[in-house]
Write a protein that holds these residues in place. Structure first.
Motif, PDB file in Angstrom:
ATOM      1  N   MET A 185      43.591  29.611  39.804  1.00  0.00           N
ATOM      2  CA  MET A 185      42.195  29.301  39.926  1.00  0.00           C
ATOM      3  C   MET A 185      41.446  30.006  38.809  1.00  0.00           C
ATOM      4  O   MET A 185      41.383  31.214  38.791  1.00  0.00           O
ATOM      5  CB  MET A 185      41.681  29.753  41.280  1.00  0.00           C
ATOM      6  N   GLY A 186      40.894  29.212  37.948  1.00  0.00           N
ATOM      7  CA  GLY A 186      40.231  29.762  36.785  1.00  0.00           C
ATOM      8  C   GLY A 186      38.774  30.116  37.039  1.00  0.00           C
ATOM      9  O   GLY A 186      38.256  30.033  38.154  1.00  0.00           O
ATOM     10  N   ALA A 187      38.127  30.512  35.963  1.00  0.00           N
ATOM     11  CA  ALA A 187      36.726  30.938  36.054  1.00  0.00           C
ATOM     12  C   ALA A 187      35.822  29.788  36.482  1.00  0.00           C
ATOM     13  O   ALA A 187      34.855  29.993  37.222  1.00  0.00           O
ATOM     14  CB  ALA A 187      36.272  31.496  34.709  1.00  0.00           C
ATOM     15  N   GLY A 188      36.132  28.582  36.037  1.00  0.00           N
ATOM     16  CA  GLY A 188      35.319  27.430  36.416  1.00  0.00           C
ATOM     17  C   GLY A 188      35.303  27.196  37.914  1.00  0.00           C
ATOM     18  O   GLY A 188      34.276  26.827  38.490  1.00  0.00           O
ATOM     19  N   PHE A 189      36.434  27.419  38.546  1.00  0.00           N
ATOM     20  CA  PHE A 189      36.528  27.264  39.998  1.00  0.00           C
ATOM     21  C   PHE A 189      35.607  28.243  40.713  1.00  0.00           C
ATOM     22  O   PHE A 189      34.858  27.876  41.618  1.00  0.00           O
ATOM     23  CB  PHE A 189      37.975  27.468  40.449  1.00  0.00           C
ATOM     24  N   TRP A 190      35.657  29.519  40.297  1.00  0.00           N
ATOM     25  CA  TRP A 190      34.854  30.535  40.965  1.00  0.00           C
ATOM     26  C   TRP A 190      33.369  30.373  40.666  1.00  0.00           C
ATOM     27  O   TRP A 190      32.527  30.609  41.537  1.00  0.00           O
ATOM     28  CB  TRP A 190      35.350  31.929  40.582  1.00  0.00           C
ATOM     29  N   ILE A 191      33.038  29.954  39.466  1.00  0.00           N
ATOM     30  CA  ILE A 191      31.631  29.718  39.127  1.00  0.00           C
ATOM     31  C   ILE A 191      31.081  28.550  39.931  1.00  0.00           C
ATOM     32  O   ILE A 191      29.959  28.622  40.463  1.00  0.00           O
ATOM     33  CB  ILE A 191      31.474  29.492  37.611  1.00  0.00           C
ATOM     34  N   SER A 192      31.859  27.501  40.057  1.00  0.00           N
ATOM     35  CA  SER A 192      31.385  26.353  40.838  1.00  0.00           C
ATOM     36  C   SER A 192      31.247  26.703  42.312  1.00  0.00           C
ATOM     37  O   SER A 192      30.310  26.253  42.973  1.00  0.00           O
ATOM     38  CB  SER A 192      32.316  25.155  40.662  1.00  0.00           C
TER      39      SER A 192
END
Length: 77
Positions: free
Chosen positions: A1-8
Motif C-alpha cells: 500500500m503506497g502513499a497514494g492509498f493512505w492519502i486517499s
C-alpha cells in the motif's frame, strides 16, 4: 500500500467527517464561519489520528484482536 492509498484514505475520512460536523452545526442553527472552520479543523485532526493509527498498525503488522481467529494461549505455570 503506497502513499497514494493512505492519502486517499485520509482525504476520504476527513471529507466525510467534515460533512457530518457541518450538518451538525447547521442542525443546531448556529452555522457561522467560525463554526465551519472549527468543523474543518476537527475533521482534519481526527482523520490524521485515525489514519495515522491505521498506518502504524499496518507498518507494525499488529493484528486486530476482533479480526484474529487465533485465540491467545494461556500461560502455563
Amino acid at each position: 500500500m503506497g502513499a497514494g492509498f493512505w492519502i486517499s484514505r485520509y482525504l476520504l475520512a476527513s471529507s466525510i467527517l467534515f460533512i457530518i460536523l457541518t450538518v451538525v452545526e447547521y442542525s443546531k442553527g448556529s452555522a457561522s464561519q467560525a463554526d465551519i472552520l472549527s468543523a474543518l479543523a476537527w475533521s482534519l485532526v481526527a482523520s490524521a489520528i485515525f489514519i495515522g493509527s491505521k498506518y502504524w498498525r499496518y507498518r507494525k503488522a499488529v493484528a486486530c484482536a476482533t479480526c484474529s481467529e487465533d485465540k491467545p494461549k494461556a500461560k502455563s505455570r
